[in-house]
Design a protein around this motif. Structure first.
Motif, PDB file in Angstrom:
ATOM      1  N   PHE A 130       0.860  -1.184   0.000  1.00 44.17           N
ATOM      2  CA  PHE A 130       0.000   0.000   0.000  1.00 44.17           C
ATOM      3  C   PHE A 130       0.895   1.233   0.000  1.00 44.17           C
ATOM      4  O   PHE A 130       1.802   1.341   0.836  1.00 44.17           O
ATOM      5  N   ASN A 131       0.667   2.141  -0.941  1.00 45.03           N
ATOM      6  CA  ASN A 131       1.477   3.357  -1.060  1.00 45.03           C
ATOM      7  C   ASN A 131       0.601   4.579  -0.910  1.00 45.03           C
ATOM      8  O   ASN A 131      -0.528   4.591  -1.415  1.00 45.03           O
ATOM      9  N   TYR A 132       1.122   5.600  -0.245  1.00 39.23           N
ATOM     10  CA  TYR A 132       0.351   6.838  -0.159  1.00 39.23           C
ATOM     11  C   TYR A 132       1.240   8.055  -0.025  1.00 39.23           C
ATOM     12  O   TYR A 132       2.295   8.020   0.586  1.00 39.23           O
ATOM     13  N   LYS A 133       0.767   9.107  -0.671  1.00 40.51           N
ATOM     14  CA  LYS A 133       1.390  10.417  -0.615  1.00 40.51           C
ATOM     15  C   LYS A 133       0.625  11.243   0.411  1.00 40.51           C
ATOM     16  O   LYS A 133      -0.592  11.138   0.491  1.00 40.51           O
ATOM     17  N   CYS A 134       1.339  12.078   1.161  1.00 39.35           N
ATOM     18  CA  CYS A 134       0.707  12.961   2.149  1.00 39.35           C
ATOM     19  C   CYS A 134       1.121  14.402   1.870  1.00 39.35           C
ATOM     20  O   CYS A 134       2.265  14.650   1.492  1.00 39.35           O
ATOM     21  N   ASP A 135       0.205  15.330   2.104  1.00 34.28           N
ATOM     22  CA  ASP A 135       0.526  16.736   1.864  1.00 34.28           C
ATOM     23  C   ASP A 135       0.967  17.459   3.141  1.00 34.28           C
ATOM     24  O   ASP A 135       1.133  18.672   3.129  1.00 34.28           O
ATOM     25  N   ASN A 136       1.160  16.716   4.220  1.00 31.27           N
ATOM     26  CA  ASN A 136       1.621  17.303   5.471  1.00 31.27           C
ATOM     27  C   ASN A 136       2.427  16.224   6.188  1.00 31.27           C
ATOM     28  O   ASN A 136       2.113  15.033   6.076  1.00 31.27           O
ATOM     29  N   LEU A 137       3.439  16.631   6.914  1.00 29.27           N
ATOM     30  CA  LEU A 137       4.269  15.671   7.625  1.00 29.27           C
ATOM     31  C   LEU A 137       3.526  15.082   8.819  1.00 29.27           C
ATOM     32  O   LEU A 137       2.680  15.738   9.429  1.00 29.27           O
ATOM     33  N   TYR A 138       3.849  13.843   9.129  1.00 24.71           N
ATOM     34  CA  TYR A 138       3.247  13.151  10.268  1.00 24.71           C
ATOM     35  C   TYR A 138       3.642  13.838  11.573  1.00 24.71           C
ATOM     36  O   TYR A 138       4.794  14.239  11.764  1.00 24.71           O
ATOM     37  N   ASN A 139       2.667  13.968  12.470  1.00 24.72           N
ATOM     38  CA  ASN A 139       2.914  14.524  13.796  1.00 24.72           C
ATOM     39  C   ASN A 139       2.212  13.637  14.816  1.00 24.72           C
ATOM     40  O   ASN A 139       0.978  13.613  14.878  1.00 24.72           O
ATOM     41  N   LYS A 140       2.978  12.889  15.590  1.00 24.70           N
ATOM     42  CA  LYS A 140       2.418  11.930  16.548  1.00 24.70           C
ATOM     43  C   LYS A 140       1.426  12.580  17.513  1.00 24.70           C
ATOM     44  O   LYS A 140       0.394  12.001  17.835  1.00 24.70           O
ATOM     45  N   ASP A 141       1.703  13.802  17.958  1.00 25.68           N
ATOM     46  CA  ASP A 141       0.837  14.469  18.926  1.00 25.68           C
ATOM     47  C   ASP A 141      -0.511  14.894  18.333  1.00 25.68           C
ATOM     48  O   ASP A 141      -1.437  15.192  19.085  1.00 25.68           O
ATOM     49  N   ALA A 142      -0.613  14.939  17.020  1.00 23.72           N
ATOM     50  CA  ALA A 142      -1.864  15.350  16.368  1.00 23.72           C
ATOM     51  C   ALA A 142      -2.686  14.157  15.894  1.00 23.72           C
ATOM     52  O   ALA A 142      -3.743  14.319  15.288  1.00 23.72           O
ATOM     53  N   GLU A 143      -2.221  12.961  16.196  1.00 23.07           N
ATOM     54  CA  GLU A 143      -2.887  11.745  15.744  1.00 23.07           C
ATOM     55  C   GLU A 143      -4.259  11.577  16.404  1.00 23.07           C
ATOM     56  O   GLU A 143      -4.401  11.781  17.610  1.00 23.07           O
ATOM     57  N   ILE A 144      -5.241  11.213  15.597  1.00 24.73           N
ATOM     58  CA  ILE A 144      -6.570  10.882  16.108  1.00 24.73           C
ATOM     59  C   ILE A 144      -7.033   9.596  15.438  1.00 24.73           C
ATOM     60  O   ILE A 144      -6.492   9.191  14.406  1.00 24.73           O
ATOM     61  N   GLY A 145      -8.029   8.967  16.022  1.00 27.18           N
ATOM     62  CA  GLY A 145      -8.563   7.753  15.425  1.00 27.18           C
ATOM     63  C   GLY A 145      -9.873   7.357  16.068  1.00 27.18           C
ATOM     64  O   GLY A 145     -10.202   7.786  17.178  1.00 27.18           O
ATOM     65  N   ILE A 146     -10.603   6.551  15.331  1.00 25.42           N
ATOM     66  CA  ILE A 146     -11.882   6.001  15.792  1.00 25.42           C
ATOM     67  C   ILE A 146     -11.848   4.494  15.552  1.00 25.42           C
ATOM     68  O   ILE A 146     -11.281   4.020  14.563  1.00 25.42           O
ATOM     69  N   MET A 147     -12.483   3.751  16.424  1.00 24.54           N
ATOM     70  CA  MET A 147     -12.547   2.300  16.325  1.00 24.54           C
ATOM     71  C   MET A 147     -13.113   1.878  14.961  1.00 24.54           C
ATOM     72  O   MET A 147     -14.148   2.383  14.540  1.00 24.54           O
ATOM     73  N   TYR A 148     -12.420   0.992  14.288  1.00 26.09           N
ATOM     74  CA  TYR A 148     -12.783   0.542  12.943  1.00 26.09           C
ATOM     75  C   TYR A 148     -14.179  -0.078  12.856  1.00 26.09           C
ATOM     76  O   TYR A 148     -14.835   0.001  11.832  1.00 26.09           O
ATOM     77  N   ASN A 149     -14.631  -0.692  13.941  1.00 27.72           N
ATOM     78  CA  ASN A 149     -15.924  -1.381  13.915  1.00 27.72           C
ATOM     79  C   ASN A 149     -17.012  -0.634  14.685  1.00 27.72           C
ATOM     80  O   ASN A 149     -17.984  -1.237  15.144  1.00 27.72           O
ATOM     81  N   ASP A 150     -16.879   0.680  14.781  1.00 26.32           N
ATOM     82  CA  ASP A 150     -17.879   1.489  15.473  1.00 26.32           C
ATOM     83  C   ASP A 150     -19.241   1.299  14.796  1.00 26.32           C
ATOM     84  O   ASP A 150     -19.375   1.504  13.579  1.00 26.32           O
ATOM     85  N   SER A 151     -20.235   0.928  15.563  1.00 30.35           N
ATOM     86  CA  SER A 151     -21.566   0.649  14.990  1.00 30.35           C
ATOM     87  C   SER A 151     -22.227   1.889  14.412  1.00 30.35           C
ATOM     88  O   SER A 151     -23.069   1.786  13.517  1.00 30.35           O
ATOM     89  N   ASP A 152     -21.844   3.073  14.879  1.00 30.36           N
ATOM     90  CA  ASP A 152     -22.412   4.300  14.316  1.00 30.36           C
ATOM     91  C   ASP A 152     -21.895   4.580  12.903  1.00 30.36           C
ATOM     92  O   ASP A 152     -22.536   5.313  12.151  1.00 30.36           O
ATOM     93  N   LEU A 153     -20.761   4.005  12.544  1.00 30.56           N
ATOM     94  CA  LEU A 153     -20.223   4.179  11.189  1.00 30.56           C
ATOM     95  C   LEU A 153     -20.703   3.081  10.243  1.00 30.56           C
ATOM     96  O   LEU A 153     -20.806   3.293   9.048  1.00 30.56           O
ATOM     97  N   SER A 154     -20.955   1.894  10.782  1.00 34.60           N
ATOM     98  CA  SER A 154     -21.471   0.755   9.994  1.00 34.60           C
ATOM     99  C   SER A 154     -20.652   0.481   8.740  1.00 34.60           C
ATOM    100  O   SER A 154     -21.197   0.338   7.642  1.00 34.60           O
ATOM    101  N   ILE A 155     -19.355   0.355   8.889  1.00 39.08           N
ATOM    102  CA  ILE A 155     -18.489   0.050   7.748  1.00 39.08           C
ATOM    103  C   ILE A 155     -18.446  -1.458   7.534  1.00 39.08           C
ATOM    104  O   ILE A 155     -18.189  -2.217   8.464  1.00 39.08           O
ATOM    105  N   ASP A 156     -18.701  -1.887   6.315  1.00 40.35           N
ATOM    106  CA  ASP A 156     -18.575  -3.291   5.948  1.00 40.35           C
ATOM    107  C   ASP A 156     -17.158  -3.503   5.422  1.00 40.35           C
ATOM    108  O   ASP A 156     -16.826  -3.078   4.321  1.00 40.35           O
ATOM    109  N   TRP A 157     -16.332  -4.163   6.199  1.00 44.50           N
ATOM    110  CA  TRP A 157     -14.935  -4.385   5.834  1.00 44.50           C
ATOM    111  C   TRP A 157     -14.757  -5.600   4.927  1.00 44.50           C
ATOM    112  O   TRP A 157     -13.637  -5.955   4.570  1.00 44.50           O
ATOM    113  N   LEU A 158     -15.833  -6.276   4.579  1.00 43.02           N
ATOM    114  CA  LEU A 158     -15.863  -7.411   3.643  1.00 43.02           C
ATOM    115  C   LEU A 158     -15.244  -8.696   4.178  1.00 43.02           C
ATOM    116  O   LEU A 158     -15.264  -9.708   3.504  1.00 43.02           O
TER     117      LEU A 158
END
Length: 181
Positions: A130-158
């Motif tokens: 998996f390759n990706y370009k970013c337009d801003n440098l990574y900053n550990k202190d600015a990292e955020i995230g949400i649980m992948y299987n949150d029922s409010d998002l209802s993502i089907d991961w297949l």
């Protein structure tokens, strides 16, 4: 190259023009001038990243906040993944909606994920690069995230939950409700 805007404003699926013959193929995976014109923005990528993962590895849902937010242009150079972008822009009409797209070395599609989105993917093939370009440098202190299987998002991961390989860090991400408490 063709760009198709998804239901999420500013988030595009890009399909390159592939020139193939008996010797193989050629395509332009990125051209700043063409890319900026297709998405009607001026994006300056400053960092390229690559990950290798096995089937079932799920990475996400991640983002960076405030001035450290990143736009990403993602693609797969080996294997296949289901790539997911979640609109996390509070002022957006598609706030908390998501799009999913299969990216593979065969279809050569790319996904442009604007700033203010959460992003993740799961590997559907035996392995994937998996390759990706970013337009801003990574900053550990600015990292955020949400649980992948949150029922409010209802993502089907297949894949079934028991097929997923998720890092401890990602297993401990908050749900949306916890994030906004």
């Amino acid at each position: 190259m063709i760009a198709k805007e998804t239901k999420l404003k500013g988030c595009y699926i890009l399909e390159p023009t592939v020139f193939g013959d008996s010797r193989g193929y050629f395509f332009e995976s990125y051209n700043k001038q063409t890319f900026d014109k297709l998405i009607n923005q001026n994006i300056n990528f400053v960092q390229d990243n690559e990950s290798f993962s096995s089937r079932g590895v799920l990475r996400g849902l991640h983002g960076q906040k405030d001035e450290f937010a990143q736009a990403k242009l993602v693609r797969v150079t080996q294997g296949e993944v289901l790539d997911v972008a979640v609109d996390f822009r509070k002022d957006s009409p598609t706030y908390l909606q998501h799009v999913s797209v299969k990216l593979s070395s065969e279809n050569k599609k790319q996904l442009f994920v604007p700033r203010g989105f959460l992003h993740g993917f799961v590997v559907l093939s035996e392995t994937a690069v998996f390759n990706y370009k970013c337009d801003n440098l990574y900053n550990k202190d600015a990292e955020i995230g949400i649980m992948y299987n949150d029922s409010d998002l209802s993502i089907d991961w297949l894949l079934n939950e028991d097929e997923l390989l998720v890092s401890e860090k990602d297993k401990n991400l908050p749900t949306l409700k916890q994030f906004f408490q």
